[in-house]
Design an enzyme around this catalytic site. Structure first.
Site, PDB file in Angstrom:
ATOM      1  N   LYS A 284      18.949  40.673  10.425  1.00 25.94           N
ATOM      2  CA  LYS A 284      18.010  39.576  10.684  1.00 25.94           C
ATOM      3  C   LYS A 284      17.258  39.241   9.404  1.00 25.94           C
ATOM      4  CE  LYS A 284      13.742  38.466  13.192  1.00 25.94           C
ATOM      5  NZ  LYS A 284      12.683  38.982  14.080  1.00 25.94           N
TER       6      LYS A 284
ATOM      7  N   ASP B  46       7.955  34.129   9.464  1.00 26.81           N
ATOM      8  CA  ASP B  46       7.919  33.800  10.891  1.00 26.81           C
ATOM      9  C   ASP B  46       6.515  33.386  11.312  1.00 26.81           C
ATOM     10  OD1 ASP B  46       8.404  33.493  13.566  1.00 26.81           O
ATOM     11  OD2 ASP B  46       8.434  35.643  14.003  1.00 26.81           O
TER      12      ASP B  46
ATOM     13  N   LYS C 256       2.079  31.928  16.180  1.00 24.05           N
ATOM     14  CA  LYS C 256       1.418  33.225  16.250  1.00 24.05           C
ATOM     15  C   LYS C 256      -0.069  33.080  15.936  1.00 24.05           C
ATOM     16  CE  LYS C 256       5.349  35.926  14.448  1.00 24.05           C
ATOM     17  NZ  LYS C 256       5.549  36.874  15.553  1.00 24.05           N
TER      18      LYS C 256
ATOM     19  N   ASP D  61       9.898  39.906   8.099  1.00 26.34           N
ATOM     20  CA  ASP D  61      10.817  39.665   9.203  1.00 26.34           C
ATOM     21  C   ASP D  61      12.262  39.519   8.735  1.00 26.34           C
ATOM     22  OD1 ASP D  61      10.895  39.679  11.935  1.00 26.34           O
ATOM     23  OD2 ASP D  61      10.553  37.544  12.188  1.00 26.34           O
TER      24      ASP D  61
ATOM     25  N   ASP E 263       8.935  31.843  19.276  1.00 27.91           N
ATOM     26  CA  ASP E 263       8.574  33.038  18.525  1.00 27.91           C
ATOM     27  C   ASP E 263       9.546  34.182  18.791  1.00 27.91           C
ATOM     28  OD1 ASP E 263       7.128  34.557  16.752  1.00 27.91           O
ATOM     29  OD2 ASP E 263       5.665  35.241  18.237  1.00 27.91           O
TER      30      ASP E 263
ATOM     31  N   GLU F   4      12.674  34.033  17.866  1.00 32.95           N
ATOM     32  CA  GLU F   4      13.734  33.362  17.100  1.00 32.95           C
ATOM     33  C   GLU F   4      14.770  34.331  16.542  1.00 32.95           C
ATOM     34  OE1 GLU F   4      11.835  35.484  14.207  1.00 32.95           O
ATOM     35  OE2 GLU F   4      10.832  34.291  15.748  1.00 32.95           O
TER      36      GLU F   4
ATOM     37  N   ARG G 238      16.471  36.828  17.745  1.00 31.76           N
ATOM     38  CA  ARG G 238      17.681  37.064  18.532  1.00 31.76           C
ATOM     39  C   ARG G 238      18.643  35.878  18.482  1.00 31.76           C
ATOM     40  NH1 ARG G 238      14.215  38.114  23.833  1.00 31.76           N
ATOM     41  NH2 ARG G 238      12.877  38.887  22.139  1.00 31.76           N
TER      42      ARG G 238
END
Length: 499
Positions: free
Chosen positions: A261, A266, A273, A284, A343, A345, A347
């Site tokens: 990933k 993010d 967030k 991230d 949020d 995202e 996956r």
């Protein structure tokens, strides 16, 4: 990265700026663990000093003693928490004690020698590894660089010429160097590290080596049906990338696929967030960094195992064309996904990578992601989760992590949680029940793992490293604040086992 050597020099003849010895706990008090490199008089002096200071020998306890008779530099005594001298299976304890010592010396000395118990190859190598890990520092953005970076680490041992020791030292240097690269990538500010620049960093780092690098831009991704990457990247002026790394040695007996990933920042997208939750969101992309660094190490070590890796890179922002809750995207395997929470995202981009990895029909797929806050709530700040579609394979990965010194805990894929991802308009929603969120995310990913030639799902393990990938406040052992390079060692160890 400091140079690492092993020498049979005694502590009294060492010219290092600092000498590090190991302390164990005896009746609640610290006592120096005997080492071949330490003479009896020096050890007795250090034991008396520890007693006078009421030192305990607990893990992460550091005691500095200047002016020790017969020793040129400062003496650093690093607590182990062990009740007696370490054995071969105490390698990770030794790594942490060595790392805690070098971490305390960063910026203070240029060379460090270790007079740890080092009568076995395992202990010698563990000492060197931990010392290198702890010596990491990131000062790329500081106007004033470290006055005294640690440049030399030596382990004092009678096994200096042992073949296993020499091989282990070489391996330790490779893994530590690549782990540090992963840390550098994660620590880099998101202004400078974004999908395109991340891809360029990887190309530059691997140039001239054994790993082939392919970069697909947003147009190529749209053509390939990568709905996850394209959708997540829509909110940013800096479009997504998929970087594919290929290592194919001539005598490879196994083929591993790694998926990382790589959300370079993010914000949460339109489901934004809270401000305080964004502060460390440059981390991230730690999964992609770990995967890239592991492939680099595997190739440099020349392991006879083929590896294909997919770095799924995107920036999750709130631009004019940002993905909305309620949107439906189509993934490379043709499955449609209803987006519920922008949020979640990670996956989505990982699903793309898993689809592409499955087409290669590898012997094992491992994905690495800072995926869920639920993993942090479940396991705390130092432990990652391992989930998979086969218990034996999952345990193989966890065992590799244990050998490497990284802490993973096996978690079940509870299939009843999957019912919460039913969608009214698409094949599946990308979120489900809040309770069991870590498992729900893994169940979503499982839908994008393909089948082998016999119609059985390919072996797959999901590593959720959300907690230990970045240490915002806590320091321990060789782990300082910031990026940790977590999962690099596990992937390398796994490849060695398969090789």
């Amino acid at each position: 990265m400091p140079t690492l050597t092993v020498t049979d020099t005694s502590s009294g003849k060492s010219k290092a700026d600092a000498l590090v010895v190991l302390a164990v706990q005896e009746d609640g008090r610290a006592k120096v663990a005997p080492a071949t490199a330490l003479d009896r008089a020096t050890q007795e002096h250090l034991d008396a000093s520890l007693q006078a200071l009421d030192a305990t020998g607990a893990a992460d306890e550091i005691v500095r003693l200047p002016g020790v008779p017969g020793i040129q530099g400062v003496v650093v005594i690093s607590g182990s928490g062990l009740a007696a001298s370490p054995q071969a299976d105490d390698a990770e304890v030794v790594r942490k004690a060595a790392g805690a010592a070098t971490r305390s010396l960063v910026g203070k000395v240029g060379s460090v020698a270790f007079a740890f118990p080092a009568e076995t190859a395992e202990l010698v190598v563990a000492t060197g590894e931990g010392a290198l890990f702890g010596a990491y520092e990131y000062d790329a953005y500081r106007s004033k660089k470290s006055a005294k970076p640690i440049t030399k680490v030596s382990v004092l041992s009678p096994l200096a010429k042992d073949k296993a020791v020499r091989a282990g030292v070489k391996r330790a240097g490779v893994v530590a160097t690549q782990r540090a690269w992963a840390q550098d990538l994660v620590n880099m500010p998101p202004l400078d590290l974004y999908p395109e620049s991340f891809a360029e960093q990887v190309k530059e780092h691997l140039a001239g080596g054994k790993v082939k690098v392919k970069v697909q831009d947003e147009k190529a991704l749209a053509k390939a049906g990568a709905g996850g990457l394209v959708g997540v990247g829509r909110g940013s002026a800096r479009p997504p990338r998929l970087v594919t790394l290929t290592y194919r040695p001539a005598k490879a007996g196994q083929h591993l696929a790694f998926v990382g990933k790589g959300i370079t920042f993010d914000s949460g997208g339109l489901c934004i967030k809270p401000a305080e939750s964004m502060v460390s969101m440059k981390d991230d992309m730690a999964g992609a960094a770990a995967v890239a660094a592991a492939v680099a190490a595997i190739a440099e070590l020349g392991l006879p195992v083929a590896v294909t890796a997919y770095l799924c890179l995107a920036e999750n922002l709130t631009g004019a064309d940002a993905q909305r809750p309620g949107d439906v995207v189509t993934m490379p395997n043709g499955k449609t996904v209803e987006v519920i929470n922008t949020d979640a995202e990670g996956r989505l981009v990982m699903a793309d990578g898993l689809c592409f990895a499955s087409r290669e029909q590898p012997d094992l797929i491992v994905d690495v992601a800072t995926l869920t806050g639920a993993a942090v709530l479940s396991l705390g700040s130092r432990t990652a989760a391992a989930l998979g579609n086969d218990d034996t394979t999952r345990e193989e990965v966890v065992a590799a992590a244990t050998t490497a010194g990284e802490d993973f805990w096996p978690m079940p894929l509870l299939q009843h949680l999957r019912s919460g991802m039913k969608s009214l308009v698409a094949d599946i929603k990308h979120t489900g029940p809040r309770m069991g969120g870590m498992i729900v995310a893994a169940l979503f990913l499982q839908d994008f793992v393909g089948d082998d030639k016999d119609g059985n799902q390919l072996p797959w393990v999901h590593l959720d490293i959300a907690a230990p990938a970045y240490s915002a406040d806590e320091t321990y052992g060789y782990v300082g604040k910031g990026a940790t390079g977590f999962a690099v060692r596990t992937l390398v160890q796994l490849a060695e086992g398969r090789a």
